[in-house]
Scaffold this motif. Structure first.
Motif, short mmCIF file in Angstrom:
data_model
loop_
_atom_site.label_atom_id
_atom_site.label_comp_id
_atom_site.label_asym_id
_atom_site.label_seq_id
_atom_site.Cartn_x
_atom_site.Cartn_y
_atom_site.Cartn_z
N LEU A 13 16.97 -22.27 -36.22
CA LEU A 13 16.53 -21.27 -35.24
C LEU A 13 15.27 -20.54 -35.71
CD1 LEU A 13 19.91 -19.77 -34.01
CD2 LEU A 13 18.34 -21.28 -32.77
N LEU A 48 24.58 -25.22 -30.37
CA LEU A 48 23.73 -24.10 -29.98
C LEU A 48 23.20 -24.28 -28.55
CD1 LEU A 48 21.85 -23.47 -33.34
CD2 LEU A 48 23.59 -22.00 -32.28
N VAL A 53 21.91 -21.07 -26.43
CA VAL A 53 20.89 -20.53 -27.34
C VAL A 53 19.63 -21.40 -27.32
CG1 VAL A 53 20.39 -19.96 -29.76
CG2 VAL A 53 22.66 -19.49 -28.81
N ILE A 73 18.17 -13.07 -28.66
CA ILE A 73 19.21 -13.87 -29.33
C ILE A 73 19.77 -13.07 -30.49
CG2 ILE A 73 19.68 -15.99 -30.64
CD1 ILE A 73 17.39 -17.29 -28.98
N VAL A 78 25.17 -16.25 -32.80
CA VAL A 78 24.87 -17.56 -33.40
C VAL A 78 25.91 -17.91 -34.46
CG1 VAL A 78 23.21 -18.82 -34.84
CG2 VAL A 78 22.39 -17.39 -32.93
N THR A 81 29.23 -18.72 -32.94
CA THR A 81 29.17 -20.03 -32.28
C THR A 81 29.37 -21.15 -33.29
OG1 THR A 81 27.70 -19.23 -30.54
CG2 THR A 81 27.66 -21.60 -30.98
N LEU A 131 17.20 -12.51 -33.47
CA LEU A 131 16.51 -13.60 -34.17
C LEU A 131 15.09 -13.18 -34.51
CD1 LEU A 131 16.39 -16.48 -35.26
CD2 LEU A 131 15.90 -17.26 -32.92
#
Length: 155
Positions: A13, A48, A53, A73, A78, A81, A131
């Motif tokens: 990411l 993801l 995402v 995000i 994350v 998940t 993020l």
């Protein structure tokens, strides 16, 4: 503890967040740049994508990209998940609670109460970290403090 799956997902990411808007990256390139096994990364990126995402596009100009801005995000989402609940033990989890076999009174159990505090502290940080902040290297407050310092000492 963050698993390799969670760590590799975060690394991917970060890689994708550093792309120019509208740009995509092929899984082979992400894997190579971040030293992640490609087959493992396939699974991670699919999860993801299924969680909303990421988005993927096939063909020329295809690849993976973030489905929304990095500022939208949350790192907590994350990690949940990819790795499941944030709680260090199941009896302290809000989303995957399981009573311990050896505990006669979960409400009074000091281990559970302490681990619930740990869970809450972890969730407070990760659920409020985007993020964008993660890529920049800290929380919004830390980023602002660095920018203020640079402005007063450099410029």
């Amino acid at each position: 503890m963050l698993t390799k799956k969670g760590k590799y997902g975060l690394k991917a990411l970060v890689d994708l967040a550093r792309l120019a808007p509208g740009e995509t990256a092929f899984i082979n390139d992400i894997a190579q740049r971040n030293n992640i096994p490609k087959k493992f990364l396939d699974t991670i990126l699919l999860e993801l994508r299924n969680a909303g995402v990421l988005r993927s596009k096939k063909g020329p100009g295809g690849g993976y990209s973030l489905s929304r801005p990095a500022a939208d995000i949350r790192i907590g989402h994350v990690i949940r998940t990819l790795d499941g609940p944030l709680a260090p033990i199941r009896c302290a989890s809000r989303t995957a609670y399981e009573a311990c076999d050896d505990c006669s009174d979960p409400e009074r159990c000091q281990v559970r109460r302490s681990m619930t505090e740990v869970r809450d502290a972890i969730a407070e940080i990760l659920d409020n970290m985007t993020l964008e902040q993660f890529v920049a290297g800290g929380s919004e407050i830390e980023i602002q403090e660095r920018e203020d310092y640079r402005a007063s000492h450099i410029g």
